[in-house]
Design an enzyme around this catalytic site. Structure first.
Site, PDB file in Angstrom:
ATOM      1  N   ASP A  87       0.806  -1.227   0.000  1.00 51.48           N
ATOM      2  CA  ASP A  87       0.000   0.000   0.000  1.00 51.48           C
ATOM      3  C   ASP A  87       0.841   1.282   0.000  1.00 51.48           C
ATOM      4  O   ASP A  87       2.003   1.290   0.408  1.00 51.48           O
ATOM      5  CB  ASP A  87      -0.889   0.032   1.255  1.00 51.48           C
ATOM      6  CG  ASP A  87      -2.026  -0.983   1.197  1.00 51.48           C
ATOM      7  OD1 ASP A  87      -1.998  -1.875   0.328  1.00 51.48           O
ATOM      8  OD2 ASP A  87      -2.943  -0.882   2.038  1.00 51.48           O
ATOM      9  N   HIS A 233       3.801  -2.160   3.134  1.00 48.58           N
ATOM     10  CA  HIS A 233       3.788  -0.797   2.581  1.00 48.58           C
ATOM     11  C   HIS A 233       5.102  -0.491   1.860  1.00 48.58           C
ATOM     12  O   HIS A 233       6.174  -0.696   2.440  1.00 48.58           O
ATOM     13  CB  HIS A 233       3.601   0.232   3.697  1.00 48.58           C
ATOM     14  CG  HIS A 233       2.217   0.246   4.279  1.00 48.58           C
ATOM     15  ND1 HIS A 233       1.796  -0.697   5.189  1.00 48.58           N
ATOM     16  CD2 HIS A 233       1.168   1.075   4.066  1.00 48.58           C
ATOM     17  CE1 HIS A 233       0.531  -0.435   5.525  1.00 48.58           C
ATOM     18  NE2 HIS A 233       0.127   0.632   4.853  1.00 48.58           N
TER      19      HIS A 233
HETATM   20 ZN   LIG Z   1      -2.731   3.349   3.200  1.00 51.81          ZN
END
Ligand SMILES: [Zn+2]
Length: 274
Positions: A87, A233
């Site tokens: 992400d 991430h």
């Molecule tokens: Zn996010």
């Protein structure tokens, strides 16, 4: 080309929790008006109901506010598939190395990109897709107050992201993930109208805050099994004590573990096929 996994938008099916909530309001207001002395109890009942709805919105893996994918379907289990989702990118200093690591292991991932970052890095976004991965919708701006938006605010953030991502990559997303997984009851009708499925995760490493790769890897691999959806991430990544984005130390070890366990990482559009 990826196949759309969301149903064609039709009239919005009310999630059971919202139906129950509406009934609860009617009953509480009716009792409050009709039964002498019941008004304070009726107010209390409505406050409790709102607290429960808010709690559901603050629970990323909850499906009380509408459908929410937290694992791949059973068919993916038979194929020994998992989904790695990454992400908050694309991030020029991180994403190219992530792509090299995935290539080195012959595995695929899904990138929940922030559309304005894709707009700023169109070549990098196109490379993600060209190398066999999937880009999906993680809003236009990743606003920190996202979960407080109403229907119009949600539609603006999500529809604009659909347009930007489609323009840059040539592929229209079919999956959506809310910033930090937080939402409210107004989100589901917007996703339904745009033909998007809400996807959260089975397990996450909290790698925007945790810089110790051992801890992040342990969180992701505890009970690792086919159908898992894992969250990492490339954007907003925490740093290791040596100053490295933590995903770059976690991902090679995670990919080695998948190989050892005979698991195959696929994109969400592939993994969600039944
Ligand atoms: Zn996010």
């Amino acid at each position: 080309m990826t196949e759309p996994i969301a149903p064609t938008p039709t009239s919005w099916p009310w999630p059971p929790a919202i139906k129950a909530s509406a009934g609860w309001h009617v009953a509480a207001i009716g009792a409050g008006v009709l039964v002498p002395g019941a008004a304070p109890w009726a107010v209390g009942a409505i406050v409790l109901n709102h607290a429960l709805i808010t709690a559901a919105g603050l629970t990323p893996r909850s499906n009380l506010l509408g459908p929410n994918v937290t694992r791949l379907p059973e068919a993916a289990g038979g194929r020994r598939e998992v989904a790695i989702t990454i992400d908050d990118g694309p991030e020029p200093g991180v994403t190219p190395q992530v792509l090299d690591l995935l290539d080195a292991h012959g595995q695929r991932a899904t990138f929940f990109c922030i559309a304005e970052r894709v707009q700023a890095q169109p070549a990098l976004a196109r490379e993600i897709v060209a190398r066999g991965h999937s880009i999906q919708n993680h809003t236009a701006r990743h606003r920190h107050n996202f979960s407080f938006l109403g229907p119009r605010g949600f539609a603006g953030e999500i529809a604009r992201a659909q347009d930007i991502l489609s323009d840059v990559t040539g592929q229209r997303p079919t999956c959506f993930r809310a910033p930090a997984g937080l939402r409210n009851p107004f989100l589901e009708p917007v996703l339904h109208r745009l033909g998007l499925s809400l996807v959260s995760w089975t397990r996450r490493g909290f790698d925007t805050r945790e810089g110790n790769p051992d801890t992040v890897l342990a969180r992701l691999t505890r009970g690792l099994a086919p159908r898992d959806i894992l969250l990492l991430h490339d954007g907003n990544a925490a740093r290791t004590p040596a100053g490295q984005p933590v995903i770059l130390e976690v991902l090679p070890r995670l990919l080695a573990r998948l190989r050892a366990d005979g698991l195959r990482a696929v994109t969400l559009p592939d993994g969600l096929k039944s």
